[in-house]
Write an enzyme that holds these catalytic residues in place. Sequence first.
Site, PDB file in Angstrom:
ATOM      1  N   LYS A 117      -2.841   5.858  -4.403  1.00  0.00           N
ATOM      2  CA  LYS A 117      -3.956   6.745  -4.081  1.00  0.00           C
ATOM      3  C   LYS A 117      -3.838   8.078  -4.820  1.00  0.00           C
ATOM      4  CE  LYS A 117      -3.724   4.776   0.543  1.00  0.00           C
ATOM      5  NZ  LYS A 117      -2.316   4.329   0.486  1.00  0.00           N
ATOM      6  N   TYR A 159       2.939   9.861  -0.113  1.00  0.00           N
ATOM      7  CA  TYR A 159       4.077   9.321   0.623  1.00  0.00           C
ATOM      8  C   TYR A 159       5.421   9.692  -0.010  1.00  0.00           C
ATOM      9  CZ  TYR A 159       0.319   6.344   2.450  1.00  0.00           C
ATOM     10  OH  TYR A 159      -0.854   5.877   2.987  1.00  0.00           O
ATOM     11  N   HIS A 192      -7.800   9.374  -2.257  1.00  0.00           N
ATOM     12  CA  HIS A 192      -7.178   9.373  -0.938  1.00  0.00           C
ATOM     13  C   HIS A 192      -8.034  10.067   0.116  1.00  0.00           C
ATOM     14  CE1 HIS A 192      -2.896   9.208   0.968  1.00  0.00           C
ATOM     15  NE2 HIS A 192      -3.820   8.867   1.828  1.00  0.00           N
ATOM     16  N   ASP A 197       0.834  -1.194   0.000  1.00  0.00           N
ATOM     17  CA  ASP A 197       0.000   0.000   0.000  1.00  0.00           C
ATOM     18  C   ASP A 197       0.874   1.250   0.000  1.00  0.00           C
ATOM     19  OD1 ASP A 197      -2.922   1.201   0.975  1.00  0.00           O
ATOM     20  OD2 ASP A 197      -1.220   2.293   1.807  1.00  0.00           O
TER      21      ASP A 197
END
Length: 233
Positions: free
Chosen positions: A86, A57, A119, A52
């Site tokens: 996402k 990120y 997201h 994931d």
Amino acid sequence: MMDLKQSYSVRLNDGHFMPVLGFGTYAPDHTPKSQAAEATKVAIDVGFRHIDSAYLYQNEEEVGQAIWEKIADGTVKREDIFYTTKLWATFLRPELVRPALESSLKKLGLDYVDLFIIHVPFAMKAGEELLPKNASGEIILETVDLCDTWEALEKCKDAGLTKSIGVSNFNHKLLELILNKPGLKYKPTCNQIFDFELTPEDMKAIDGLNRNLRYDKLQFAANHPYFPFSEEY
């Protein structure tokens, strides 16, 4: 005998299987990006098959490198890995959805992802800045119709860039907005929930939004980060 892959996976409403145990790749800003690669390789070595990640990120290149190294050494094949990414809040305009996914795919070195989800259910000012703020330090929001965003995700699925599509942090009213969308082609396959903390300044900036994103059956989200939707949903 039940297929091993299916026995540790859940069948989504589009027929694809998602491993129930996933390895999250988020890390604080002070963590070296190289550690995301090393951690992902260890995760695959010990048996994780659901990876994931997200644009937010900022480590998809490293995570992709790790996946390909484990493919190269024979630990896994591409089809063994279920990869989730996402769509971040600055790319919710429908014309930005596919370019955002294609950017992630390029960083990952992949032809497709297994799951592409929205997201957060609110839009920020479009652009590369993760948290666009004005001179007063307030997050700059913009109005985007989530139904239009969802339609753009459907087109990504049709184009073969993702196998499944879903949402994240949607409450039941937002889910109904998508489900009742005229011309809906694909239902969300899941609602991923994550437990996050916003600063007082951030909370003030989004004061006009419905911030109660985790209620009813979503209250146990901290222990159950994914809510897959079955074929009946």
